[in-house]
Design a protein around this motif. Structure first.
Motif, PDB file in Angstrom:
ATOM      1  N   ALA A 190     -35.675  31.956  68.339  1.00 26.42           N
ATOM      2  CA  ALA A 190     -36.826  32.856  68.294  1.00 26.42           C
ATOM      3  C   ALA A 190     -36.982  33.639  69.593  1.00 26.42           C
ATOM      4  CB  ALA A 190     -38.098  32.062  68.018  1.00 26.42           C
ATOM      5  N   VAL A 205     -42.775  37.805  66.809  1.00 28.05           N
ATOM      6  CA  VAL A 205     -41.795  36.728  66.942  1.00 28.05           C
ATOM      7  C   VAL A 205     -40.699  36.981  65.922  1.00 28.05           C
ATOM      8  CG1 VAL A 205     -41.355  34.244  66.870  1.00 28.05           C
ATOM      9  CG2 VAL A 205     -43.608  35.087  67.615  1.00 28.05           C
ATOM     10  N   ALA A 215     -40.054  35.867  71.174  1.00 29.27           N
ATOM     11  CA  ALA A 215     -41.450  36.286  71.058  1.00 29.27           C
ATOM     12  C   ALA A 215     -41.733  37.342  72.121  1.00 29.27           C
ATOM     13  CB  ALA A 215     -42.373  35.085  71.249  1.00 29.27           C
ATOM     14  N   VAL A 261     -47.218  31.085  72.680  1.00 31.55           N
ATOM     15  CA  VAL A 261     -47.024  31.692  71.364  1.00 31.55           C
ATOM     16  C   VAL A 261     -47.895  30.993  70.326  1.00 31.55           C
ATOM     17  CG1 VAL A 261     -45.354  32.062  69.497  1.00 31.55           C
ATOM     18  CG2 VAL A 261     -44.686  32.491  71.874  1.00 31.55           C
TER      19      VAL A 261
END
Length: 130
Positions: A114, A72, A116, A4
Motif C-alpha cells: 500500500a 491509499v 498512502a 492512515v
C-alpha cells in the motif's frame, strides 16, 4: 500506518474504487481495521465489489476530512481465516446483524504494497508505505 487508520476512522466513510471490466466503480465503505499489523476491510462475497476485487485486486480508497484528503492505493489480499473475520466484526458490532465470521458470505481483505498519500490545498503531500 497508524496515521492512515486514524484518518480513515475519523473520516468514518471512505470511497473504494475498483475496476469492472473497463469501467471504474466507486462506493462508500466504513471498515478500517488493523489485525496482525495489516489494514483490513470487509465486504460480502455476494456483492459486485467482491467479484471486482477477485478479478483485479488492485484498488484505491479515498477519504476527506478537515480540508485534507487521503488516497491509499494497493493490492487487496483475501484472508479466509475465521480469526481475521471475527476480529473485524468485533470492532464493528453493527455489522454482526448481517455478517458472521463463520458464514459463507463474509470476507475480509488486507492491503499489500500500500501507498498512502495525505494531501491538502495548503501543505506538502506526505506519503506512507505499508
Amino acid at each position: 500506518m497508524d496515521k492512515v487508520v486514524k484518518f480513515l476512522k475519523d473520516a468514518q466513510t471512505y470511497f473504494l474504487a475498483t475496476v469492472d471490466g473497463d469501467q471504474p466503480r466507486v462506493r462508500p465503505f466504513g471498515t478500517a481495521h488493523v489485525f496482525e499489523g495489516k489494514l483490513y476491510l470487509q465486504t460480502g462475497k455476494v456483492k459486485d465489489v467482491s467479484k471486482q476485487i477477485h478479478a483485479n485486486p488492485k484498488v484505491e480508497i479515498s477519504a476527506y476530512k478537515d480540508g485534507q484528503w487521503l488516497r491509499v492505493a494497493g493490492t487487496l489480499v483475501e484472508d479466509p481465516r475465521v480469526e481475521a473475520k471475527a476480529s473485524l466484526l468485533e470492532a464493528y458490532p453493527q455489522l454482526q446483524q448481517a455478517y458472521s465470521a463463520e458464514d459463507e458470505n463474509t470476507e475480509v481483505f488486507y492491503f499489500k504494497d500500500a501507498v498512502a498519500t495525505f494531501s491538502s490545498f495548503t501543505g506538502e503531500s506526505e506519503v506512507v508505505k505499508f
